[in-house]
Every structure is written in C-alpha cells, then in structure tokens.
Motif scaffolding. Structure first.
Motif, PDB file in Angstrom:
ATOM      1  N   LYS A  29     -27.144 -31.988 -10.619  1.00 26.58           N
ATOM      2  CA  LYS A  29     -26.524 -30.847  -9.933  1.00 26.58           C
ATOM      3  C   LYS A  29     -26.505 -29.623 -10.822  1.00 26.58           C
ATOM      4  O   LYS A  29     -26.148 -29.696 -11.996  1.00 26.58           O
ATOM      5  N   GLY A  30     -26.884 -28.499 -10.241  1.00 23.65           N
ATOM      6  CA  GLY A  30     -26.911 -27.257 -10.991  1.00 23.65           C
ATOM      7  C   GLY A  30     -28.187 -27.038 -11.781  1.00 23.65           C
ATOM      8  O   GLY A  30     -28.423 -25.934 -12.285  1.00 23.65           O
ATOM      9  N   ARG A  31     -29.027 -28.063 -11.878  1.00 17.16           N
ATOM     10  CA  ARG A  31     -30.289 -27.931 -12.613  1.00 17.16           C
ATOM     11  C   ARG A  31     -31.503 -28.124 -11.712  1.00 17.16           C
ATOM     12  O   ARG A  31     -32.548 -27.516 -11.936  1.00 17.16           O
ATOM     13  N   PHE A  32     -31.386 -28.967 -10.727  1.00 18.87           N
ATOM     14  CA  PHE A  32     -32.501 -29.255  -9.817  1.00 18.87           C
ATOM     15  C   PHE A  32     -32.195 -28.671  -8.441  1.00 18.87           C
ATOM     16  O   PHE A  32     -31.042 -28.667  -7.995  1.00 18.87           O
ATOM     17  N   THR A  33     -33.244 -28.227  -7.763  1.00 18.06           N
ATOM     18  CA  THR A  33     -33.120 -27.719  -6.407  1.00 18.06           C
ATOM     19  C   THR A  33     -34.210 -28.323  -5.536  1.00 18.06           C
ATOM     20  O   THR A  33     -35.402 -28.200  -5.852  1.00 18.06           O
ATOM     21  N   ILE A  34     -33.797 -28.960  -4.450  1.00 15.89           N
ATOM     22  CA  ILE A  34     -34.752 -29.500  -3.495  1.00 15.89           C
ATOM     23  C   ILE A  34     -34.931 -28.499  -2.363  1.00 15.89           C
ATOM     24  O   ILE A  34     -33.975 -27.831  -1.950  1.00 15.89           O
ATOM     25  N   SER A  35     -36.155 -28.389  -1.883  1.00 13.40           N
ATOM     26  CA  SER A  35     -36.430 -27.491  -0.765  1.00 13.40           C
ATOM     27  C   SER A  35     -37.606 -28.049   0.018  1.00 13.40           C
ATOM     28  O   SER A  35     -38.226 -29.032  -0.388  1.00 13.40           O
ATOM     29  N   ARG A  36     -37.908 -27.399   1.124  1.00 16.49           N
ATOM     30  CA  ARG A  36     -39.048 -27.828   1.934  1.00 16.49           C
ATOM     31  C   ARG A  36     -39.599 -26.647   2.689  1.00 16.49           C
ATOM     32  O   ARG A  36     -38.869 -25.684   2.999  1.00 16.49           O
ATOM     33  N   ASP A  37     -40.870 -26.733   2.988  1.00 11.81           N
ATOM     34  CA  ASP A  37     -41.541 -25.743   3.818  1.00 11.81           C
ATOM     35  C   ASP A  37     -42.237 -26.527   4.922  1.00 11.81           C
ATOM     36  O   ASP A  37     -43.292 -27.133   4.689  1.00 11.81           O
ATOM     37  N   ASN A  38     -41.636 -26.549   6.091  1.00  8.40           N
ATOM     38  CA  ASN A  38     -42.186 -27.378   7.168  1.00  8.40           C
ATOM     39  C   ASN A  38     -43.548 -26.879   7.642  1.00  8.40           C
ATOM     40  O   ASN A  38     -44.376 -27.671   8.086  1.00  8.40           O
ATOM     41  N   ALA A  39     -43.777 -25.595   7.544  1.00  8.57           N
ATOM     42  CA  ALA A  39     -45.084 -25.059   7.950  1.00  8.57           C
ATOM     43  C   ALA A  39     -46.187 -25.554   7.015  1.00  8.57           C
ATOM     44  O   ALA A  39     -47.323 -25.774   7.446  1.00  8.57           O
ATOM     45  N   LYS A  40     -45.850 -25.742   5.746  1.00 10.22           N
ATOM     46  CA  LYS A  40     -46.830 -26.222   4.772  1.00 10.22           C
ATOM     47  C   LYS A  40     -46.760 -27.736   4.591  1.00 10.22           C
ATOM     48  O   LYS A  40     -47.507 -28.304   3.798  1.00 10.22           O
ATOM     49  N   LYS A  41     -45.838 -28.378   5.293  1.00 11.46           N
ATOM     50  CA  LYS A  41     -45.673 -29.824   5.193  1.00 11.46           C
ATOM     51  C   LYS A  41     -45.465 -30.260   3.746  1.00 11.46           C
ATOM     52  O   LYS A  41     -46.073 -31.228   3.268  1.00 11.46           O
ATOM     53  N   THR A  42     -44.620 -29.548   3.063  1.00  9.55           N
ATOM     54  CA  THR A  42     -44.420 -29.802   1.634  1.00  9.55           C
ATOM     55  C   THR A  42     -42.940 -29.744   1.279  1.00  9.55           C
ATOM     56  O   THR A  42     -42.217 -28.874   1.761  1.00  9.55           O
ATOM     57  N   SER A  43     -42.535 -30.677   0.422  1.00  9.55           N
ATOM     58  CA  SER A  43     -41.205 -30.647  -0.169  1.00  9.55           C
ATOM     59  C   SER A  43     -41.356 -30.322  -1.650  1.00  9.55           C
ATOM     60  O   SER A  43     -42.362 -30.685  -2.273  1.00  9.55           O
ATOM     61  N   TYR A  44     -40.348 -29.665  -2.206  1.00  9.13           N
ATOM     62  CA  TYR A  44     -40.398 -29.246  -3.600  1.00  9.13           C
ATOM     63  C   TYR A  44     -39.147 -29.726  -4.333  1.00  9.13           C
ATOM     64  O   TYR A  44     -38.068 -29.868  -3.741  1.00  9.13           O
ATOM     65  N   LEU A  45     -39.320 -29.942  -5.622  1.00 10.10           N
ATOM     66  CA  LEU A  45     -38.178 -30.207  -6.489  1.00 10.10           C
ATOM     67  C   LEU A  45     -38.328 -29.276  -7.693  1.00 10.10           C
ATOM     68  O   LEU A  45     -39.173 -29.509  -8.559  1.00 10.10           O
TER      69      LEU A  45
END
Length: 124
Positions: A65-81
């Motif tokens: 917590k506070g160091r990692f961020t999860i996200s996603r771009d559904n148009a690109k079909k990609t999740s990020y960390l």
C-alpha cells in the motif's frame, strides 16, 4: 476464455520503479476482475493487488500500500502494476490473474486464468 501475458519485469535497485503489464487476449476483458500476485523462492503465492472490471475499485496487500498502483485499460485489454520505492523483499516472480467475479478477491484460488509470470529482482 482469456489468455494473459505479463511483461515489464527486470532488475532494479532498491528505491527504483517498474511498471508491469498484463496483456489479455480472448474473451471480453471488461468481464474480468484482475489480480496481481507474487511468489518469492521458497514461499507461497502472495496477493499483491486486485482491481474490479471497471477499474473503479481496488484492493492492496498491506505490504505494498502506498507504493504499488494497479490499473487497467479495457480498450487496450491490459492491466498494469506500477511499482515505486521498490525494496529487496519485493523480489519475486509476479503473476497476473483474471476471473469473472464482481468482487475484489485476494485468494489465489478464486482466479481461473493466469499468466506465465515475470521476474522482478530488487537489489540492495
């Protein structure tokens, strides 16, 4: 059925940053909640973060917590960390996972689809 491929791992010094990507193919990406897990040598698979189908809700392990961020771009079909302030104890193989659940789930057994993993090594 969705297939997942992680990328972005590597060797970084303590305090550095990395961004992992998880590209999905097959299936409808926005139908899936996404999770990131990691496994260090000699240890079990550990929950890192999860994000719901829309990206509107997230969940993190206390250790990141506070160091990692999860996200996603559904148009690109990609999740990020996105990982910052990396520590040697973050060293592990990182896996992304997917499941058609509306919940944010930390249990690895919930996820039906897994990538092959990408190595992250943080040197002291």
């Amino acid at each position: 059925q969705v297939q997942l491929v992680e990328s972005g791992g590597g060797l970084v010094q303590a305090g550095g940053s990395l961004r992992l990507s998880c590209a999905a193919s097959g299936g409808t990406f926005s139908n899936y909640a996404m999770g990131w897990f990691r496994q260090a040598p000699g240890r079990g698979r550990e929950f890192v973060a999860a994000i719901n189908w829309s990206g509107g809700s997230t969940k993190y392990a206390d250790s990141v917590k506070g160091r990692f961020t999860i996200s996603r771009d559904n148009a690109k079909k990609t999740s990020y960390l996105q990982m910052i302030s990396l520590k040697p104890e973050d060293t592990a193989v990182y896996y992304c996972a997917a499941d058609r659940t509306p919940l944010l789930v930390a249990a690895s057994t919930t996820y039906g689809y897994w990538g092959q993993g990408t190595q992250v090594t943080v040197s002291a």
